[in-house]
Scaffold this motif. Structure first.
Motif, mmCIF file in Angstrom:
data_model
loop_
_atom_site.group_PDB
_atom_site.id
_atom_site.type_symbol
_atom_site.label_atom_id
_atom_site.label_comp_id
_atom_site.label_asym_id
_atom_site.label_seq_id
_atom_site.Cartn_x
_atom_site.Cartn_y
_atom_site.Cartn_z
ATOM 1 N N ARG A 168 0.928 -1.278 0.062
ATOM 2 C CA ARG A 168 0.107 0.024 0.072
ATOM 3 C C ARG A 168 0.880 1.270 -0.060
ATOM 4 N NH1 ARG A 168 -5.144 -1.349 2.316
ATOM 5 N NH2 ARG A 168 -5.812 0.734 2.460
ATOM 6 N N LEU A 169 0.492 2.262 -0.817
ATOM 7 C CA LEU A 169 1.070 3.609 -0.597
ATOM 8 C C LEU A 169 0.758 4.349 0.747
ATOM 9 C CD1 LEU A 169 0.633 5.056 -4.293
ATOM 10 C CD2 LEU A 169 2.623 4.072 -3.310
ATOM 11 N N LEU A 170 1.828 4.925 0.995
ATOM 12 C CA LEU A 170 1.505 6.104 2.241
ATOM 13 C C LEU A 170 2.043 7.387 1.901
ATOM 14 C CD1 LEU A 170 1.042 6.144 5.687
ATOM 15 C CD2 LEU A 170 3.752 5.947 5.834
ATOM 16 N N ALA A 171 0.805 8.174 2.115
ATOM 17 C CA ALA A 171 0.995 9.464 1.657
ATOM 18 C C ALA A 171 1.134 10.393 2.691
ATOM 19 C CB ALA A 171 -0.088 9.960 0.790
ATOM 20 N N GLY A 172 -0.131 10.947 3.542
ATOM 21 C CA GLY A 172 0.003 11.597 4.815
ATOM 22 C C GLY A 172 -0.300 10.713 5.834
ATOM 23 N N GLY A 173 -0.685 9.432 5.672
ATOM 24 C CA GLY A 173 -1.020 8.682 6.782
ATOM 25 C C GLY A 173 -2.069 8.882 7.528
ATOM 26 N N GLN A 174 -3.107 9.834 7.326
ATOM 27 C CA GLN A 174 -4.179 10.134 8.119
ATOM 28 C C GLN A 174 -5.353 9.407 8.102
ATOM 29 O OE1 GLN A 174 -3.506 12.801 10.436
ATOM 30 N NE2 GLN A 174 -1.574 12.174 9.683
ATOM 31 N N SER A 175 -5.418 8.489 7.104
ATOM 32 C CA SER A 175 -6.410 7.552 7.058
ATOM 33 C C SER A 175 -5.582 5.964 7.196
ATOM 34 C CB SER A 175 -7.266 7.753 5.789
ATOM 35 O OG SER A 175 -7.968 8.666 5.668
ATOM 36 N N LEU A 176 -4.460 5.922 6.435
ATOM 37 C CA LEU A 176 -3.921 4.570 6.464
ATOM 38 C C LEU A 176 -3.320 3.893 7.860
ATOM 39 C CD1 LEU A 176 -3.246 2.087 4.870
ATOM 40 C CD2 LEU A 176 -0.962 3.054 4.203
ATOM 41 N N ILE A 177 -2.872 4.870 8.568
ATOM 42 C CA ILE A 177 -2.071 4.540 9.804
ATOM 43 C C ILE A 177 -3.253 4.238 10.867
ATOM 44 C CG2 ILE A 177 -0.723 5.326 11.643
ATOM 45 C CD1 ILE A 177 1.062 4.721 9.140
ATOM 46 N N GLY A 202 -2.605 15.384 5.866
ATOM 47 C CA GLY A 202 -3.410 14.617 4.659
ATOM 48 C C GLY A 202 -3.426 15.372 3.562
ATOM 49 N N THR A 203 -3.296 14.509 2.511
ATOM 50 C CA THR A 203 -3.244 14.803 1.071
ATOM 51 C C THR A 203 -4.426 14.679 0.384
ATOM 52 O OG1 THR A 203 -2.640 12.530 -0.010
ATOM 53 C CG2 THR A 203 -0.971 14.240 1.050
ATOM 54 N N LEU A 204 -4.814 15.515 -0.664
ATOM 55 C CA LEU A 204 -6.165 15.206 -1.505
ATOM 56 C C LEU A 204 -6.070 13.863 -2.104
ATOM 57 C CD1 LEU A 204 -8.847 16.232 -2.439
ATOM 58 C CD2 LEU A 204 -7.428 17.658 -4.266
ATOM 59 N N ALA A 252 -18.354 9.110 3.431
ATOM 60 C CA ALA A 252 -18.554 10.370 4.309
ATOM 61 C C ALA A 252 -17.836 11.524 3.996
ATOM 62 C CB ALA A 252 -18.490 10.046 5.771
ATOM 63 N N SER A 253 -16.750 11.463 3.222
ATOM 64 C CA SER A 253 -15.679 12.420 2.596
ATOM 65 C C SER A 253 -16.253 13.525 1.928
ATOM 66 C CB SER A 253 -14.345 11.880 2.150
ATOM 67 O OG SER A 253 -13.572 12.698 2.073
ATOM 68 N N GLU A 254 -15.931 14.785 2.190
ATOM 69 C CA GLU A 254 -16.435 15.760 1.505
ATOM 70 C C GLU A 254 -15.829 15.733 -0.034
ATOM 71 O OE1 GLU A 254 -15.183 15.898 4.190
ATOM 72 O OE2 GLU A 254 -16.387 16.899 5.614
ATOM 73 N N MET A 255 -14.656 15.611 -0.190
ATOM 74 C CA MET A 255 -14.024 15.938 -1.406
ATOM 75 C C MET A 255 -14.280 14.964 -2.681
ATOM 76 S SD MET A 255 -12.119 18.547 -1.502
ATOM 77 C CE MET A 255 -12.643 19.472 -0.329
HETATM 78 C C1 LIG Z 1 -9.376 12.968 13.217
HETATM 79 C C2 LIG Z 1 -9.611 12.832 11.779
HETATM 80 C C3 LIG Z 1 -10.560 13.451 11.136
HETATM 81 C C4 LIG Z 1 -10.679 13.380 9.828
HETATM 82 N N1 LIG Z 1 -11.818 14.111 9.563
HETATM 83 C C5 LIG Z 1 -12.070 14.075 7.992
HETATM 84 C C6 LIG Z 1 -13.121 14.959 7.305
HETATM 85 O O1 LIG Z 1 -13.963 15.626 8.258
HETATM 86 N N2 LIG Z 1 -13.344 14.817 5.873
HETATM 87 C C7 LIG Z 1 -12.393 14.073 5.295
HETATM 88 O O2 LIG Z 1 -12.443 14.080 4.191
HETATM 89 N N3 LIG Z 1 -11.372 13.470 5.920
HETATM 90 C C8 LIG Z 1 -11.109 13.384 6.988
HETATM 91 N N4 LIG Z 1 -10.056 12.667 7.446
HETATM 92 C C9 LIG Z 1 -9.267 12.007 6.617
HETATM 93 C C10 LIG Z 1 -8.213 12.861 6.392
HETATM 94 O O3 LIG Z 1 -8.663 13.627 5.364
HETATM 95 C C11 LIG Z 1 -7.221 12.113 5.619
HETATM 96 O O4 LIG Z 1 -6.013 13.124 5.133
HETATM 97 C C12 LIG Z 1 -7.120 11.623 4.044
HETATM 98 O O5 LIG Z 1 -8.562 10.751 4.098
HETATM 99 C C13 LIG Z 1 -6.227 10.675 3.602
HETATM 100 O O6 LIG Z 1 -5.226 11.384 3.037
HETATM 101 P P1 LIG Z 1 -3.637 11.013 3.520
HETATM 102 O O7 LIG Z 1 -2.728 11.719 2.699
HETATM 103 O O8 LIG Z 1 -3.350 10.937 4.989
HETATM 104 O O9 LIG Z 1 -3.631 9.333 3.131
HETATM 105 P P2 LIG Z 1 -3.290 8.069 3.641
HETATM 106 O O10 LIG Z 1 -3.800 7.922 5.003
HETATM 107 O O11 LIG Z 1 -1.618 7.785 3.370
HETATM 108 O O12 LIG Z 1 -3.714 7.007 2.308
HETATM 109 C C14 LIG Z 1 -5.094 6.803 2.317
HETATM 110 C C15 LIG Z 1 -5.341 5.753 1.297
HETATM 111 O O13 LIG Z 1 -5.077 6.324 0.005
HETATM 112 C C16 LIG Z 1 -3.995 5.318 -0.744
HETATM 113 N N5 LIG Z 1 -3.228 6.368 -1.354
HETATM 114 C C17 LIG Z 1 -2.582 7.664 -0.834
HETATM 115 N N6 LIG Z 1 -2.055 8.452 -1.627
HETATM 116 C C18 LIG Z 1 -2.165 7.879 -2.938
HETATM 117 C C19 LIG Z 1 -1.707 7.976 -4.188
HETATM 118 N N7 LIG Z 1 -1.267 9.216 -4.838
HETATM 119 N N8 LIG Z 1 -2.263 7.176 -5.208
HETATM 120 C C20 LIG Z 1 -2.824 5.853 -4.890
HETATM 121 N N9 LIG Z 1 -3.349 5.551 -3.650
HETATM 122 C C21 LIG Z 1 -2.952 6.478 -2.783
HETATM 123 C C22 LIG Z 1 -3.325 4.518 0.599
HETATM 124 O O14 LIG Z 1 -2.629 3.765 -0.094
HETATM 125 C C23 LIG Z 1 -4.365 4.549 1.506
HETATM 126 O O15 LIG Z 1 -4.902 3.211 1.130
HETATM 127 C C24 LIG Z 1 -9.897 12.719 9.117
HETATM 128 C C25 LIG Z 1 -8.743 11.996 9.722
HETATM 129 C C26 LIG Z 1 -8.679 12.105 10.869
HETATM 130 C C27 LIG Z 1 -7.520 11.410 11.478
#
Ligand SMILES: Cc1cc2nc3c(=O)[nH]c(=O)nc-3n(C[C@H](O)[C@H](O)[C@H](O)COP(=O)(O)OP(=O)(O)OC[C@H]3O[C@@H](n4cnc5c(N)ncnc54)[C@H](O)[C@@H]3O)c2cc1C
Length: 292
Positions: free
Chosen positions: A29-38, A110-112, A122-125
């Motif tokens: 799995r790719l890890l970007a900002g880790g805010q969902s995966l971790i 977190g990244t888009l 439930a995500s807005e984007m």
């Molecule tokens: C307390 C809390 C509240 C939150 N509230 C909201 C909210 O209100 N609304 C909302 O939308 N989100 C919310 N989030 C989620 C947040 O927006 C995350 O940042 C986002 O969902 C994931 O982005 P990330 O960069 O952290 O991805 P990661 O956690 O690193 O990755 C998420 C998934 O995407 C995959 N991935 C990542 N980058 C790529 C890429 N470039 N190509 C292919 N696959 C990829 C990974 O393998 C993984 O499966 C919340 C998170 C937390 C912890």
């Protein structure tokens, strides 16, 4: 909780990331900002045996406007996008909606790209990008393909991105001058995921609504662009009764279920209220800009 043991690879280029994914197969799995995966790994909901960290690929963290298109690198963080002049000038609806996404600290990491690849219903984007007619650039070993947002989100937590592919860019056509738009959500606390959110954009030409886009989250199992509501409004004059009827149509076409956050009846009530609000707000905005 602690995640299952996993190997870690820090990618030094897009090519390296894609080649590593390709070599390893579905367990990577790719890890970007880790805010969902971790959090998913800590809860045991994701158990990759290899994590390919692309967080350092700063070449993919850009936000710029080119030829009337807002181009966002997949690794641009939510806050970078929200604060970029390019976003405000080309796609103000994106910036408005971002005020409802997570908390400042989460948006800093977190990244888009990660957000939309995670595809939480439930995500807005996912909704906003669909309403903005965005398209996603996906790269794999065989090259690049561009997928419209309407085809990108397949189901809850499921997108067009294959296990050995990487999302590299999000492209959003600049919003038309004079366009009205609105995004609203109801969540238990500011920054939480929405119970229901609604978005709308439209233009008014010669007294008729045109290019209407309308959709909801929390109204069914996944994000929904409601073409039946759009069709009712397209070409019609923006009177209050019609907007109320359109909101009722959104209710009739919603199919939410009960969960720990809200029951279905409450969600339907929110659908009605949020739909009315965003439709009226988008019309008001076009009126203010003298487009009526
Ligand atoms: C307390 C809390 C509240 C939150 N509230 C909201 C909210 O209100 N609304 C909302 O939308 N989100 C919310 N989030 C989620 C947040 O927006 C995350 O940042 C986002 O969902 C994931 O982005 P990330 O960069 O952290 O991805 P990661 O956690 O690193 O990755 C998420 C998934 O995407 C995959 N991935 C990542 N980058 C790529 C890429 N470039 N190509 C292919 N696959 C990829 C990974 O393998 C993984 O499966 C919340 C998170 C937390 C912890």
């Amino acid at each position: 909780m602690k995640p299952w043991p996993f190997e870690y690879h820090r990618a030094n280029s897009i090519e390296d990331a894609i080649a590593t994914l390709g070599r390893h197969g579905e367990g990577a799995r790719l890890l970007a900002g880790g805010q969902s995966l971790i959090p998913m790994m800590n809860l045991g909901l994701a158990t990759p045996d290899l994590v390919v960290d692309v967080g350092n690929l700063s070449d993919l963290a850009y936000v710029l406007v080119e030829d009337g298109v807002l181009r966002i690198g997949a690794l641009a963080t939510h806050n970078t996008i929200m604060e970029a002049d390019a976003s405000a000038s080309a796609c103000p609806m994106l910036v408005v909606a971002y005020h409802s996404v997570a908390h400042h600290t989460i948006r800093n990491r977190g990244t888009l790209g990660g957000n939309i690849c995670h595809a939480d219903p439930a995500s807005e984007m996912p909704l906003v990008l669909t309403l903005l007619d965005a398209s996603m650039v996906i790269r794999g070993a065989r090259g690049e393909r561009v997928v419209a947002a309407g085809n990108f989100f397949i189901d809850a937590f499921e997108t067009e991105v294959e296990p050995a592919e990487m999302l590299t860019e999000i492209r959003i056509p600049a919003q038309a001058a004079g366009e009205g738009y609105a995004f609203e959500e109801m969540s238990q606390r500011k920054g939480d995921f929405a119970i229901v959110s609604a978005g709308c954009r439209l233009s008014i030409r010669k007294g008729q609504m045109t290019n209407v886009r309308f959709g909801l989250t929390g109204a069914g199992a996944q994000t929904r662009r409601m073409s039946v509501v759009e069709a009712k409004l397209e070409g019609a004059g923006p009177d209050d009764r019609l907007l109320a009827e359109a909101a009722e149509l959104a209710v009739v076409n919603s199919d939410p279920s009960d969960d720990i956050h809200a029951d279905a009846a409450y969600r339907l009530d929110l659908v009605r209220t949020m739909s009315r609000r965003v439709l009226a707000a988008a019309v008001r905005m076009t009126a203010k800009q003298g487009a009526l």
